[in-house]
Design an enzyme around this catalytic site. Structure first.
Site, PDB file in Angstrom:
ATOM      1  N   HIS A  48      14.100 -19.916 -20.191  1.00 14.89           N
ATOM      2  CA  HIS A  48      13.312 -19.280 -21.511  1.00 14.89           C
ATOM      3  C   HIS A  48      13.066 -20.370 -22.469  1.00 14.89           C
ATOM      4  CE1 HIS A  48      11.984 -17.035 -25.126  1.00 14.89           C
ATOM      5  NE2 HIS A  48      13.285 -17.474 -25.438  1.00 14.89           N
ATOM      6  N   GLU A  76      22.868 -19.189 -31.411  1.00 15.84           N
ATOM      7  CA  GLU A  76      22.987 -17.625 -31.385  1.00 15.84           C
ATOM      8  C   GLU A  76      23.709 -17.134 -30.317  1.00 15.84           C
ATOM      9  OE1 GLU A  76      19.860 -13.915 -31.343  1.00 15.84           O
ATOM     10  OE2 GLU A  76      19.124 -15.810 -31.721  1.00 15.84           O
ATOM     11  N   ASP A  77      23.446 -17.769 -29.009  1.00 13.08           N
ATOM     12  CA  ASP A  77      24.248 -17.051 -27.768  1.00 13.08           C
ATOM     13  C   ASP A  77      25.259 -17.772 -27.222  1.00 13.08           C
ATOM     14  OD1 ASP A  77      22.155 -15.231 -28.060  1.00 13.08           O
ATOM     15  OD2 ASP A  77      20.703 -16.221 -26.774  1.00 13.08           O
ATOM     16  N   ASP A 139       8.589 -18.605 -28.856  1.00  9.80           N
ATOM     17  CA  ASP A 139       9.658 -17.842 -28.343  1.00  9.80           C
ATOM     18  C   ASP A 139       9.246 -16.656 -27.904  1.00  9.80           C
ATOM     19  OD1 ASP A 139      12.334 -16.985 -28.012  1.00  9.80           O
ATOM     20  OD2 ASP A 139      12.131 -16.240 -29.960  1.00  9.80           O
ATOM     21  N   ASP A 259     -19.863  -7.134 -31.768  1.00  7.05           N
ATOM     22  CA  ASP A 259     -19.555  -8.378 -31.209  1.00  7.05           C
ATOM     23  C   ASP A 259     -18.646  -8.308 -30.147  1.00  7.05           C
ATOM     24  OD1 ASP A 259     -17.556  -7.447 -32.924  1.00  7.05           O
ATOM     25  OD2 ASP A 259     -17.440  -9.022 -34.185  1.00  7.05           O
TER      26      ASP A 259
END
Length: 704
Positions: A48, A76-77, A139, A259
């Site tokens: 990722h 964070e992880d 992200d 359009d």
């Protein structure tokens, strides 16, 4: 499958070897940190951040931005701290990663509050470094591309958040390609049935015309070449979510959208854009009112192009004409700042970058004055409207505002103090209401006064985040100021019964009461009394717990002097006006509600005698209050008109007239604004003087 070797090849095209090595080191650091972690799809988690970095590398992002992209989930992880990142990769990278990271260590009441706090933190980091939002958008884009592995309820939540927040931010930053990808993916996830049906309808109507599109491209190219103009031409379909939005907003069928098909013509110089426009209009019939010049007046996100709609082969078609530099800004917005610098260091594409930074830094002012994170997000959403109007100051300067903006939004857009002191405005040199919706091309002049202040009614028509935040902030401060003043008067009145006043209180007494009510200062206590959260008499009793009840004297009445602001309101059930006998009831967070002394509802309040206050009107009171009169009259031709005209030449304002009973003797309700019983008597006398009028009474609960 993404690989670090492929990313390194892309980076080597525009970054020096040392910086590519740093980015590779960040990848291996992230790979080790995320070791053992897997995504919902089952692939290693490090894929990722590698994908996010690849998306940004295609935009030619710089070294620190790419390093942060690879490390954006590490804080964070994993167990790695910001300090560790600072030591390894420097403060700039650590700050970017921290700005992208979510608030994982705080508890929130619900999902909305959690998302609001996350967005608030990210927005503040973005105001300091715009690369934060670029990493976050990349992200989000990769997450949307891999959304199929998520449960259905999470897919819908993430898709809704993308449509509400992230796609509009991409649009605000001029990142067209990002916006289109985010909107298309989110639309397909949130409205899968609608997406499939609309896609089929578009394909049925336009999909079989590939040959026609190619012929059209060649035809235009040939005509331009005949005039020695070099340009690239592409015919395309508008992206699906944009078509859906137009159908919803304008309530039109697919065939009525003008359009769906578009031609983009990219040339080398801006003066060629206008030459091409003339050639296009000579080849195809232009649709009246559909020409826009965003080269002379760019959009707030830096977008520049000429737009016109023409009819070709019986179908309406939007034509966009721009230069190569404008095309890069239109596609990548603020990201073009890095992309263009990487390929051409001498190029100047700072226009969109500077505008984006100005908008991002404006978020700081909104955040400082917003009550909480949810209010902040709501106000920022108001600034993400895609439509814009362009108006002029009296000096000819252009001010960009969202569609639906009013002179109040304009005033705050120019300067906060001008907004706070605004009293009226002129639009094209004519006086106009502050609630007027502005249109492009108008000249707006704001009239100010030194002692003027924002009106709570402005919140019903002001739409920009800056205006709404400043109005709320001012009113909140004013309400606090008024509450302290009212609280001081209420406590002084209660202390009179104990034969003392606030100035005679000693610190020991005050501190004891503050501790009892868990408050931090005397002003906080007075504010709480003014807002009805605590009762003045009970606070006084707490200050003097040993006072002899028999020695208490009756408190004096509380005089209304008109300076209480929002802390005093007038009960609609009996509509008291200056001169009426009145009583007050202290209501939590509303301050004092004034009733007519004979109002039946005040009897309920008497069950809480500590909240019941004897009231009287001050001599200087000048309140304009609404009352209702019931007029009985003989039903003859022109009767209502005669009644209305009887007070038409006075200063009294009639807000509404309603017939409530028809017959030989009819009755009507007349809503009118008066400032005293003398004014009311004058109105009633004038109405009674009309020949057909039988009786006039004041409508209140008492009269009933």
């Amino acid at each position: 499958m993404y690989r670090i070797e492929d990313l390194a090849v892309t980076l080597s095209q525009y970054l020096p070897y040392e910086q590519v090595s740093t980015i590779k080191r960040a990848y291996y650091y992230a790979e080790q940190a995320h070791d053992g972690q897997r995504r919902k799809s089952g692939e290693p988690y490090v894929i990722h951040p590698l994908a996010v970095a690849q998306i940004l590398a295609d935009l030619r992002m710089d070294c620190d931005g790419l390093t942060a992209a690879l490390l954006h989930d590490v804080i964070e992880d994993t167990g790695i701290s910001r300090e560790a990142l600072t030591e390894q990769f420097g403060e700039s990278v650590a700050s970017l990663v921290d700005g992208v990271s979510k608030l994982t260590h705080l508890e929130f009441n619900n999902q909305v509050e959690k998302q609001a706090h996350n967005f608030q933190k990210m927005a503040m980091a973005m105001a300091e470094d715009i690369r934060v939002i670029l990493v976050k958008l990349a992200d989000r884009l990769h997450n949307m591309r891999t959304l199929d592995s998520m449960p259905a309820h999470k897919k819908r939540r993430i898709a809704k958040e993308t449509l509400d927040i992230y796609a509009p931010i991409a649009n605000r930053l001029g990142m067209y390609n990002f916006r289109v990808d985010l909107e298309s993916l989110a639309f397909d996830a949130y409205y899968p049935m609608r997406s499939r049906m609309l896609q089929r309808a578009i394909h049925k109507r336009y999909g079989q015309r590939a040959q026609d599109k190619e012929t059209l491209e060649q035809y235009i190219h040939g005509e331009l070449a005949a005039d020695y103009i070099e340009a690239s031409i592409s015919v395309r379909e508008k992206h699906i979510y944009s078509i859906y939005q137009k159908m919803q907003k304008k309530r039109r069928s697919l065939g009525e959208i003008m359009d769906v098909l578009g031609v983009r013509i990219v040339t080398d110089k801006s003066d060629n854009c206008y030459r091409i426009l003339g050639i296009v209009h000579s080849l195809f019939k232009p649709v009246e009112g559909r020409f826009k010049d965003y080269i002379a007046v760019p959009k707030s996100n830096g977008y520049q192009s000429l737009h016109t709609t023409v009819v070709a082969n019986g179908l309406p078609m939007e034509v966009q004409i721009r230069t190569t530099e404008m095309e890069m800004v239109a596609s990548n917005g603020i990201a073009a700042h890095w992309a263009y610098k990487a390929s051409n260091p001498q190029a100047n594409v700072s226009f969109s970058h500077d505008r984006a930074m100005k908008w991002a830094q404006g978020l700081i002012e909104i955040q400082q004055k917003a009550g909480n994170a949810v209010d902040f997000v709501d106000n920022v959403k108001n600034d993400l409207f895609p439509g814009e109007v362009y108006v002029f100051t009296p000096k000819g300067e252009i001010v960009e505002l969202p569609t639906g903006a009013t002179p109040v939004d304009f005033a705050y857009g120019v300067h906060t103090e001008i907004g706070n002191n605004c009293i009226s405005c002129r639009i094209n040199r004519r006086l106009a209401p502050l609630s007027t919706q502005l249109e492009s091309g108008q000249t707006v002049e704001i009239i100010t006064a030194k002692n003027a202040q924002p009106n709570v009614a402005w919140l019903s028509f002001a739409i920009t985040g800056k205006a709404r935040t400043n109005i709320r902030h001012y009113l909140k401060d004013k309400q606090t100021e008024n509450a302290i003043a009212v609280g001081r008067r209420l406590l002084t009145r209660s202390l009179n019964a104990f034969k003392t006043n606030i100035d005679d209180l000693v610190d020991e007494q005050i501190n004891q009461v503050l501790e009892f009510y868990q408050l931090s200062s005397l002003d906080e206590l007075l504010e709480s009394i003014g807002k009805g959260r605590h009762v003045g008499y009970l606070v006084a009793r707490q200050l003097f717990p040993n006072f002899n009840e028999e020695e208490l004297i009756t408190p004096t009445s509380f005089k209304l002097n008109g300076s209480e602001g929002m802390l005093v309101s007038y009960a609609k059930c009996c509509s008291p006006i200056p001169g009426d006998p009145i009583a007050g009831y202290v209501q939590v967070d509303k301050g004092i509600v004034i009733h007519h002394l004979n109002c039946p509802n005040i009897q309920d309040h008497l069950e809480n005698p500590e909240r019941y206050i004897r009231m009287s009107w001050g001599k200087e009171i000048e309140e304009d209050l609404n009352i209702s009169l019931i007029v009985s009259f003989h039903n003859e031709r022109g009767a209502v008109s005669k009644i209305a005209s009887s007070i038409g030449d006075t200063d009294y304002q009639v807000s509404n007239i309603v017939i409530i009973e028809r017959g030989r003797i009819s009755r009507l309700r007349l809503n009118i604004t008066v400032s005293s019983r003398i004014g009311l008597a004058d109105v009633m006398r004038r109405i009674k003087s009309v020949r057909c009028v039988d009786k006039v009474i004041r409508e209140t609960i008492i009269a009933k």
